[in-house]
Design a protein around this motif. Structure first.
Motif, mmCIF file in Angstrom:
data_model
loop_
_atom_site.group_PDB
_atom_site.id
_atom_site.type_symbol
_atom_site.label_atom_id
_atom_site.label_comp_id
_atom_site.label_asym_id
_atom_site.label_seq_id
_atom_site.Cartn_x
_atom_site.Cartn_y
_atom_site.Cartn_z
ATOM 1 N N PHE A 24 -27.830 -5.946 50.438
ATOM 2 C CA PHE A 24 -28.558 -7.090 49.870
ATOM 3 C C PHE A 24 -30.073 -6.921 49.906
ATOM 4 C CE2 PHE A 24 -24.696 -8.574 52.053
ATOM 5 C CZ PHE A 24 -23.958 -8.995 50.962
ATOM 6 N N ILE A 25 -30.557 -6.024 50.743
ATOM 7 C CA ILE A 25 -32.001 -5.936 50.948
ATOM 8 C C ILE A 25 -32.727 -5.514 49.676
ATOM 9 C CG2 ILE A 25 -31.966 -3.543 51.775
ATOM 10 C CD1 ILE A 25 -34.108 -6.492 53.070
ATOM 11 N N SER A 26 -32.089 -4.685 48.844
ATOM 12 C CA SER A 26 -32.741 -4.254 47.599
ATOM 13 C C SER A 26 -32.995 -5.433 46.675
ATOM 14 C CB SER A 26 -31.873 -3.214 46.883
ATOM 15 O OG SER A 26 -31.720 -2.056 47.661
ATOM 16 N N LEU A 27 -32.083 -6.401 46.674
ATOM 17 C CA LEU A 27 -32.244 -7.577 45.818
ATOM 18 C C LEU A 27 -33.392 -8.449 46.299
ATOM 19 C CD1 LEU A 27 -28.467 -8.462 45.381
ATOM 20 C CD2 LEU A 27 -29.947 -7.233 43.774
ATOM 21 N N ILE A 28 -33.529 -8.573 47.617
ATOM 22 C CA ILE A 28 -34.638 -9.364 48.168
ATOM 23 C C ILE A 28 -35.959 -8.655 47.896
ATOM 24 C CG2 ILE A 28 -35.628 -10.313 50.287
ATOM 25 C CD1 ILE A 28 -32.827 -10.657 51.367
ATOM 26 N N GLU A 29 -35.982 -7.338 48.093
ATOM 27 C CA GLU A 29 -37.187 -6.562 47.785
ATOM 28 C C GLU A 29 -37.583 -6.750 46.330
ATOM 29 O OE1 GLU A 29 -37.850 -2.501 49.984
ATOM 30 O OE2 GLU A 29 -35.785 -2.591 49.289
ATOM 31 N N ASN A 30 -36.591 -6.674 45.454
ATOM 32 C CA ASN A 30 -36.860 -6.809 44.027
ATOM 33 C C ASN A 30 -37.433 -8.187 43.698
ATOM 34 O OD1 ASN A 30 -36.331 -5.535 41.253
ATOM 35 N ND2 ASN A 30 -35.384 -7.541 41.025
ATOM 36 N N ALA A 31 -36.944 -9.224 44.386
ATOM 37 C CA ALA A 31 -37.437 -10.592 44.140
ATOM 38 C C ALA A 31 -38.909 -10.714 44.516
ATOM 39 C CB ALA A 31 -36.601 -11.593 44.934
ATOM 40 N N PHE A 32 -39.301 -10.130 45.637
ATOM 41 C CA PHE A 32 -40.701 -10.199 46.044
ATOM 42 C C PHE A 32 -41.581 -9.294 45.181
ATOM 43 C CE2 PHE A 32 -38.949 -12.057 49.882
ATOM 44 C CZ PHE A 32 -39.918 -13.015 50.205
ATOM 45 N N LYS A 33 -41.022 -8.196 44.724
ATOM 46 C CA LYS A 33 -41.812 -7.240 43.943
ATOM 47 C C LYS A 33 -42.120 -7.766 42.547
ATOM 48 C CE LYS A 33 -41.892 -2.405 42.567
ATOM 49 N NZ LYS A 33 -43.223 -2.222 43.150
ATOM 50 N N HIS A 34 -41.114 -8.394 41.919
ATOM 51 C CA HIS A 34 -41.278 -8.829 40.535
ATOM 52 C C HIS A 34 -41.324 -10.349 40.378
ATOM 53 C CE1 HIS A 34 -40.623 -4.726 39.171
ATOM 54 N NE2 HIS A 34 -39.550 -4.667 39.951
ATOM 55 N N GLY A 35 -41.178 -11.082 41.476
ATOM 56 C CA GLY A 35 -41.136 -12.533 41.350
ATOM 57 C C GLY A 35 -42.325 -13.248 41.962
ATOM 58 N N VAL A 36 -43.311 -12.503 42.411
ATOM 59 C CA VAL A 36 -44.476 -13.105 43.060
ATOM 60 C C VAL A 36 -45.733 -12.736 42.280
ATOM 61 C CG1 VAL A 36 -45.887 -13.157 45.141
ATOM 62 C CG2 VAL A 36 -43.391 -13.059 45.331
ATOM 63 N N SER A 37 -46.537 -13.755 41.979
ATOM 64 C CA SER A 37 -47.803 -13.549 41.279
ATOM 65 C C SER A 37 -48.955 -13.949 42.181
ATOM 66 C CB SER A 37 -47.832 -14.375 39.989
ATOM 67 O OG SER A 37 -49.111 -14.325 39.390
ATOM 68 N N ALA A 38 -50.072 -13.225 42.062
ATOM 69 C CA ALA A 38 -51.240 -13.510 42.910
ATOM 70 C C ALA A 38 -51.965 -14.777 42.480
ATOM 71 C CB ALA A 38 -52.198 -12.327 42.879
ATOM 72 N N ASN A 39 -51.812 -15.155 41.225
ATOM 73 C CA ASN A 39 -52.580 -16.315 40.737
ATOM 74 C C ASN A 39 -51.712 -17.382 40.069
ATOM 75 O OD1 ASN A 39 -51.916 -14.964 38.387
ATOM 76 N ND2 ASN A 39 -53.964 -14.077 38.147
ATOM 77 N N LYS A 40 -50.402 -17.264 40.176
ATOM 78 C CA LYS A 40 -49.509 -18.265 39.592
ATOM 79 C C LYS A 40 -48.546 -18.787 40.655
ATOM 80 C CE LYS A 40 -49.480 -16.189 34.951
ATOM 81 N NZ LYS A 40 -48.625 -15.614 33.892
ATOM 82 N N GLU A 41 -48.057 -19.981 40.399
ATOM 83 C CA GLU A 41 -47.034 -20.541 41.291
ATOM 84 C C GLU A 41 -45.752 -19.703 41.170
ATOM 85 O OE1 GLU A 41 -47.301 -23.058 43.390
ATOM 86 O OE2 GLU A 41 -49.372 -23.582 42.849
ATOM 87 N N SER A 42 -45.181 -19.375 42.314
ATOM 88 C CA SER A 42 -43.970 -18.540 42.318
ATOM 89 C C SER A 42 -42.925 -19.145 43.243
ATOM 90 C CB SER A 42 -44.291 -17.111 42.788
ATOM 91 O OG SER A 42 -45.327 -16.538 42.004
#
Length: 343
Positions: free
Chosen positions: A255-273
């Motif tokens: 499952f860890i790859s899915l969590i990593e992927n969520a943080f890698k592609h689901g977090v923005s520095a200047n937008k609500e995530s």
């Protein structure tokens, strides 16, 4: 292995004991003549046994399985003819009176060609039976070797994927720490300490085929705590996990790859995530779902190579064939993951 060998030997002895005893017990009381039984049944059975074991232990392997059909036929015809001649010689030498009486009772002797034909046919039964047994044994051995080779290949591939995953995880974590060094050195130190705990689990507790699901849950919780140190207040992470008291076991690090992927592609520095993680267990089926914003990776971003999800798909195919469902899709700017594993 030794026990199986004894069982096979005992089975052979039992079969021949039954075959040798049947003529005696099945004959009529008035015809239960030992000389007659010996001449007409026991001596042929000895020759049948010799034909069987000569082929079973030598001729089939030496000639038939090496496709030397002509030699195989010639040598068997030779031995059958030899045993027929020996049988006639023994009967003429030791059981002449019995043979003469049988001939008088039958009012003559059948044609020689018919006699030889019927005698030779009787020897084909042990010959064909030895071929059938030997072929079956060879097929079973070949299938067992094929399965063993397939299993070794499977385990090697799984091990390779596991070793591939650990550096990938470590690489991504170092990238996260690197981004904190200038911004918050204290957080970077705390992150390194947390990472050491995670790496201890990766190195020393995941080298087995199955681990308790509770340990995987604890590992994911620690990883989420680590990731929360580097994200801003604009990112909301909500996670739900089942109680750690269940007794389900699962392959580690799925499952860890899915969590990593969520943080890698689901977090923005200047937008609500937002990242929503939910794990549940329903009748020995582990259901793992993630929903996160989808911010496509920039071309200039060289961190990672997308190996995590590819690795996961391959491991699921190898470890849980026909026992898993793995779906991903992007809907309205959100990335949905649905993973179900039957344990």
């Amino acid at each position: 292995m030794q026990k199986n060998k004894y069982i096979v030997v005992f089975s052979h002895i039992l079969v021949w004991l039954v075959l040798f005893s049947m003529p005696y017990f099945l004959s009529y009381q008035q015809e239960r003549d030992i000389n007659r039984i010996t001449a007409h049944f026991w001596i042929p059975l000895v020759f049948y046994a010799m034909i069987f074991y000569l082929n079973f232990f030598y001729f089939v392997d030496k000639f038939l399985f090496t496709r030397k059909m002509v030699q195989f036929i010639i040598i068997n015809v030779f031995f059958i003819a030899l045993f027929l001649a020996l049988k006639e010689l023994i009967e003429a030498t030791y059981f002449k009176e019995l043979t003469d009486n049988d001939l008088r009772r039958e009012n003559g002797k059948p044609p020689f060609e018919m006699f030889i034909y019927m005698q030779m046919l009787s020897y084909f039964a042990p010959l064909l039976f030895s071929i059938a047994l030997k072929t079956t044994k060879r097929l079973v051995t070949t299938e067992a070797e094929r399965k063993e080779a397939t299993n070794i290949k499977l385990q090697s591939e799984i091990q390779h994927l596991r070793y591939q995953l650990q550096p990938h995880f470590f690489f991504n974590s170092l990238n996260n720490i690197y981004s904190l060094v200038d911004v918050s050195p204290e957080q970077a130190k705390s992150t390194i300490h947390s990472l050491s705990k995670l790496m201890r689990y990766l190195l020393y507790e995941t080298n087995i085929e199955m681990v308790p699901l509770s340990k995987e849950i604890d590992f994911m919780k620690k990883y989420l705590e680590l990731m929360k140190l580097r994200i801003s207040d604009k990112t909301q992470v909500i996670s739900t996990f089942p109680s750690e008291g269940n007794n389900i076991k699962i392959t580690p690090l799925l499952f860890i790859s899915l969590i990593e992927n969520a943080f890698k592609h689901g977090v923005s520095a200047n937008k609500e995530s937002e990242i929503y993680i939910d794990m549940s267990v329903k009748e020995h089926v582990v259901v793992f779902k993630i929903v996160n914003n989808n911010y496509p990776k920039q071309i200039s971003d060289k961190s990672g190579s997308g190996i995590g999800l590819q690795n996961l798909r391959k491991r699921l195919e190898l470890l849980y064939p026909n026992k898993h469902v793995f779906k991903t899709e992007v809907v309205n700017g959100r990335f949905f993951v649905d993973l179900q594993i039957e344990t």
